[in-house]
Motif scaffolding. Sequence first.
Motif, mmCIF file in Angstrom:
data_model
loop_
_atom_site.group_PDB
_atom_site.id
_atom_site.type_symbol
_atom_site.label_atom_id
_atom_site.label_comp_id
_atom_site.label_asym_id
_atom_site.label_seq_id
_atom_site.Cartn_x
_atom_site.Cartn_y
_atom_site.Cartn_z
ATOM 1 N N VAL A 69 0.826 -1.208 0.000
ATOM 2 C CA VAL A 69 0.000 0.000 0.000
ATOM 3 C C VAL A 69 0.866 1.268 0.000
ATOM 4 O O VAL A 69 0.379 2.356 0.294
ATOM 5 C CB VAL A 69 -1.004 0.028 1.173
ATOM 6 C CG1 VAL A 69 -2.086 -1.002 0.954
ATOM 7 C CG2 VAL A 69 -0.334 -0.199 2.509
ATOM 8 N N ASP A 70 2.150 1.088 -0.335
ATOM 9 C CA ASP A 70 3.035 2.233 -0.545
ATOM 10 C C ASP A 70 3.216 3.151 0.651
ATOM 11 O O ASP A 70 3.251 4.372 0.515
ATOM 12 C CB ASP A 70 2.554 3.059 -1.737
ATOM 13 C CG ASP A 70 3.385 2.763 -2.963
ATOM 14 O OD1 ASP A 70 4.555 2.417 -2.788
ATOM 15 O OD2 ASP A 70 2.857 2.855 -4.075
ATOM 16 N N LEU A 100 5.581 4.274 4.085
ATOM 17 C CA LEU A 100 7.001 4.348 4.398
ATOM 18 C C LEU A 100 7.187 3.654 5.755
ATOM 19 O O LEU A 100 7.194 4.306 6.794
ATOM 20 C CB LEU A 100 7.466 5.804 4.479
ATOM 21 C CG LEU A 100 7.479 6.566 3.156
ATOM 22 C CD1 LEU A 100 7.821 8.027 3.378
ATOM 23 C CD2 LEU A 100 8.471 5.946 2.186
ATOM 24 N N TYR A 135 1.586 9.839 8.756
ATOM 25 C CA TYR A 135 2.257 9.012 7.756
ATOM 26 C C TYR A 135 1.397 7.797 7.384
ATOM 27 O O TYR A 135 1.925 6.766 7.007
ATOM 28 C CB TYR A 135 3.645 8.576 8.257
ATOM 29 C CG TYR A 135 4.726 9.582 7.938
ATOM 30 C CD1 TYR A 135 5.445 9.499 6.754
ATOM 31 C CD2 TYR A 135 5.000 10.630 8.794
ATOM 32 C CE1 TYR A 135 6.424 10.419 6.442
ATOM 33 C CE2 TYR A 135 5.979 11.571 8.494
ATOM 34 C CZ TYR A 135 6.690 11.453 7.313
ATOM 35 O OH TYR A 135 7.652 12.365 7.001
ATOM 36 N N THR A 181 12.979 7.631 0.359
ATOM 37 C CA THR A 181 11.876 7.444 -0.578
ATOM 38 C C THR A 181 12.453 7.304 -1.988
ATOM 39 O O THR A 181 13.510 7.876 -2.272
ATOM 40 C CB THR A 181 10.923 8.644 -0.555
ATOM 41 O OG1 THR A 181 11.632 9.790 -0.998
ATOM 42 C CG2 THR A 181 10.398 8.905 0.845
ATOM 43 N N PRO A 182 11.780 6.566 -2.867
ATOM 44 C CA PRO A 182 12.341 6.357 -4.202
ATOM 45 C C PRO A 182 12.603 7.679 -4.953
ATOM 46 O O PRO A 182 13.681 7.880 -5.509
ATOM 47 C CB PRO A 182 11.268 5.537 -4.919
ATOM 48 C CG PRO A 182 10.510 4.860 -3.830
ATOM 49 C CD PRO A 182 10.552 5.780 -2.653
ATOM 50 N N ASP A 199 12.699 13.840 2.207
ATOM 51 C CA ASP A 199 11.834 12.712 2.550
ATOM 52 C C ASP A 199 10.402 13.168 2.783
ATOM 53 O O ASP A 199 9.451 12.496 2.396
ATOM 54 C CB ASP A 199 12.347 12.009 3.819
ATOM 55 C CG ASP A 199 13.500 11.073 3.510
ATOM 56 O OD1 ASP A 199 13.815 10.936 2.317
ATOM 57 O OD2 ASP A 199 14.061 10.499 4.447
ATOM 58 N N PHE A 200 10.264 14.307 3.426
ATOM 59 C CA PHE A 200 8.909 14.784 3.729
ATOM 60 C C PHE A 200 8.147 15.097 2.451
ATOM 61 O O PHE A 200 6.968 14.775 2.321
ATOM 62 C CB PHE A 200 8.979 16.029 4.618
ATOM 63 C CG PHE A 200 7.633 16.519 5.039
ATOM 64 C CD1 PHE A 200 6.978 15.902 6.090
ATOM 65 C CD2 PHE A 200 7.011 17.561 4.375
ATOM 66 C CE1 PHE A 200 5.723 16.325 6.479
ATOM 67 C CE2 PHE A 200 5.751 17.986 4.762
ATOM 68 C CZ PHE A 200 5.110 17.368 5.818
ATOM 69 N N GLN A 230 7.125 11.798 -0.192
ATOM 70 C CA GLN A 230 6.404 10.613 0.261
ATOM 71 C C GLN A 230 5.614 10.018 -0.898
ATOM 72 O O GLN A 230 4.977 10.760 -1.640
ATOM 73 C CB GLN A 230 5.412 10.986 1.351
ATOM 74 C CG GLN A 230 6.056 11.361 2.656
ATOM 75 C CD GLN A 230 5.010 11.744 3.674
ATOM 76 O OE1 GLN A 230 4.028 11.065 3.843
ATOM 77 N NE2 GLN A 230 5.231 12.850 4.334
ATOM 78 N N PRO A 231 5.673 8.707 -1.028
ATOM 79 C CA PRO A 231 4.917 8.104 -2.131
ATOM 80 C C PRO A 231 3.416 8.260 -1.906
ATOM 81 O O PRO A 231 2.965 8.435 -0.773
ATOM 82 C CB PRO A 231 5.328 6.632 -2.086
ATOM 83 C CG PRO A 231 5.878 6.403 -0.732
ATOM 84 C CD PRO A 231 6.399 7.715 -0.237
ATOM 85 N N LYS A 232 2.682 8.200 -2.981
ATOM 86 C CA LYS A 232 1.234 8.250 -2.877
ATOM 87 C C LYS A 232 0.753 6.950 -2.259
ATOM 88 O O LYS A 232 1.034 5.876 -2.768
ATOM 89 C CB LYS A 232 0.617 8.402 -4.267
ATOM 90 C CG LYS A 232 -0.871 8.622 -4.240
ATOM 91 C CD LYS A 232 -1.492 8.368 -5.608
ATOM 92 C CE LYS A 232 -1.825 6.900 -5.849
ATOM 93 N NZ LYS A 232 -2.988 6.389 -5.137
ATOM 94 N N VAL A 233 0.056 7.073 -1.166
ATOM 95 C CA VAL A 233 -0.396 5.876 -0.468
ATOM 96 C C VAL A 233 -1.600 5.279 -1.182
ATOM 97 O O VAL A 233 -2.410 6.019 -1.747
ATOM 98 C CB VAL A 233 -0.739 6.225 0.991
ATOM 99 C CG1 VAL A 233 -1.401 5.054 1.689
ATOM 100 C CG2 VAL A 233 0.510 6.643 1.722
#
Lengths: 507, 180, 314
Positions: free
Chosen positions: A377-378, A380, A399, C261-262, C304-305, C308-311
């Motif tokens: 679910v991507d 962190l 987060y 993060t990528p 990093d902040f 953030q990848p899309k959840v």
Amino acid sequence: MSEFAFKGGLKLENPYPADEIDLIRIPLPDKVILPLQQRIGEQAKPIVGIGEHVLTGQVVATIDDERCAPVHASISGNVVAIDEQVMPHQSGLKALCITIESDGKDDWVDTSIGCTEHYELCTPETIYNKIRVSGIVGMGGAGFPTHTKVQLAEGCHTLLVNATECEPGITCDASLILAYSTKIIRGAEVLFHISRAERAIIAIEDDKPEAIALLKKYCNNDRISIEEIPTKYTSGAEKILVKSVLGIEIPSGKFASDVGVLCLNVGTVVAIFDAVVENRPLISRAVTVAGNAVKVPKNFQVRLGASYDYLLSFTDLEEGKHKVSMAGMMMGIELKGTNYSVTKNTNCIFVDMDEKSAPAKAKECIRCGLCNTVCPVDLLPQQLYWYSKGENIDKAVDYNLLDCIECGCCSYVCPSRIPLVNYYQFSKALYRQQVKEKEQTDKARSRFEFREMRLERNKRERAEMMEAKKKALKEKMASDKAQKDIIEAAVERVSSSKSDTEEQDGN
Amino acid sequence: MFDATSTLSLLALLFGLGLGYAAIRYRVEGNPLVDQIDAILPQTQCGQCDFPGCRPYAEAIASGEAEINQCPPGGQEGVDALAELLNIETMTLNEEHGEPEPKRVAVVDEDVCIGCTLCIQACPVDAFVGSSKVMTTVIAQECTGCDLCIPVCPVDCIEMVEIKPTVRNYIPDIAELAHV
Amino acid sequence: METKRLDTNQIMRQVIYALVLGVGAQIYFFGSSVIVQIILASITAIIAEAVFLQIRGVKIKPAIMDGSAILTAILLAISIPSIAPWWVVVLGVLFAIIFGKQIFGGLGNNPFNPAMLGYAFLLISYPVQMTQWPGEFISFSQGIDVIFGLNNVDGLTGATRLDDVKTQLMLGTQIRDINLESVSQLWINVGFLLGGIYLLLRRIIFWQIPFSLLLGLILMSAALFFIDPSQFTSPYFHLANGATMLAAFFIATDPVSASTTPRGRVIYGFFIGTLIVIIRVFGGYPDAVAFAVLLMNITVPLIDFYTQPKVFGK
């Protein structure tokens, strides 16, 4: 990428492969222990007394709550105890259970009344109700009450039957398909009748050719299709499955029903068929027994409430100290001993040799980011870990802690062997507690303030009332005085004429 | 020399004005202090702080009449949170006011209750239901576990029962997960 | 392909193995004194780590066995001139372990790359010792002599090609008149590149940082080169000289102090690459990896902040 691929997840071989995954029916247990606390909702209340004789399929505990499923006797016999027993839960806490001792007859309640194969004549409401009173919950492990799920998805367009195994190593769904493939197809048809779904998709992992072949053989309904998906862990998680099979991303905080999909585990579909067509409530389920202490992994169709020990007595266990967990290698909950009973959501029991599986000691997180890459679910995970460890729950929620599906992929790949998911479970529990406490303090505050206001108001009203009374009294006294004067004047007159009489004026 | 001094002074003045303007323009309207303090207090309304409830105690803290360490139900965490809010040195919980205890709820032995209603009057959050000369009971969800009903009961029929952890509200222990 | 399960010690060990080719090239061209530096650094690191773990009340053995302290020590030892006096490497490692790592709470909690922090400390404090590289092959005994100051060995030192070019440019020489070739630098970089590719194939490091770092470095140096080829060296020169490949595959990829993060990794690497060129060209010191990495370490929380990848489902 294949058609049904999804981001993240783990490609894992079944660690405990078996040549045969037949569903083995085992004899009735002598005794069953049925917990009254279900996964969701309040604890059910016993409606039988100690010493009472019950029949198989008879309701023994229920509660007047729409979300709760009743508990049925899974064998016939006498209720011997209603007391607190240890639950198969990581806390090791106890909860109320009903213990039934078998009379060995397995006498059933009357199963002739109901919808039978002519269920099409029953209204959907009747069938919902049938599902509810049959005590069916999600058999994949989540234990969500099925009637609620079906009702929520009333206007759904697609029925998704989840035939993927929950975790690597579990084969109970595959064994169920081998044993009951027709029931699954028929069960899907029952669901067609009560929902508006136009099609049903049975999603199954491509490493189960036998099960796939069998389903295809018995599927003679063109509204039902069988889709093979790549074998990759977490593919069976509802949100991931809906995304990979239908391409629909369920929004955060929503459920499959919100996007018009009714997603049910094969076990649940079989239970629905049993309940609606055969009028049998949920009293047994398929359980996989595997692990490195089990010589040959097996699947059993077992009555609910049978003890783990009873189940394990049908397998070949290696001698030595065992480590038992409920559910598999990814999401399993480690239990102390085997003194538990099979519940509606026990899909698997893993028995490992203690020394072989001693968990490596966790090291510090080196922020390598492997967890990011496997999170389906991507999220962190390392950030969530950082904030969970520091009990900084608000930040963890920022987060997206609450989107975590606790699949355990991050814990699995973590090179420092940090039990990440346990941290998330902790912070989720803490979050729930904080929300509840916040609610309670807010309520207490407003009730206190209301009380203060009420007391103040009472005081004021009292003061006003006193004031008014005083005033009234004064007026009365004033008028009394006038009257008194008249009386006195009269008395004067009388006494002047009749001086030997003394009078007192009381009023 | 003069140039340098004047330039720097001018800059200082300009930045000062800018900051002053920003302070007014972007002023964040916070809750009144009493509300913020009250939000931290546990709302048990037990009066162990020697004030008749959480709000009065909050008012006393705000006006400097009370220390921040007089609330046992809030525990040391509560004291720390107050210290952080008020930006002062934290203190240890004053044990004269009592010790923090696990959360409890009042239970009335309904067979013994004589219906005197004294507890109803004592309860700060109106968690008792009852009337004169009939049995009284507690709405468990509303009870804050403040103990104020215990001393007033003439027949000692109220008992404080600890809220036991259940499978539903269980919080796993992360201390067990700690590193090597 | 089945998902592999690594462990932290394994990662550290693999990184150390991957350094072998680059270090081998260093030995081939400049002699084995680098080994002496590595040994000195490792011993210092282990002692410093053990003392501080003891002070922090942490179990010593597992923390030392994770190999992170030794990796830091090796990275620092191969970054400094192989003929630097022994106390240089010892001080540098002490600084790296104590102020770069343990003071923040040990492995995983350090915001800066410890090896580069130690390097920057040394470069600022001892610029002379830190810029005198061996000019030629030095035998083992000569190396010992120089490192421990047993004999005065003159005439061994020289500047690196980066340093040399910088000095020449400052004197007003045109690029075309400067000898840009340095076989030793080229092969050392090739060695580290091959080691880096090994790490990529073993999936010990992710491709984003090395790739974007080299891309940033090439783009930045190419831009300058096209503006004025007589004043600025070519991208190839930047790739083949200094600690470019070491930085791209071994230093910037230190997971603890890098972005996680990528997308963040791409940004992080790219800016290190560009900063390396900028500092090399316009800065006062000959090489720039340490400063570029440390500068970008500061920005990691911010990167990093915002990356953030899309959840799922948001």
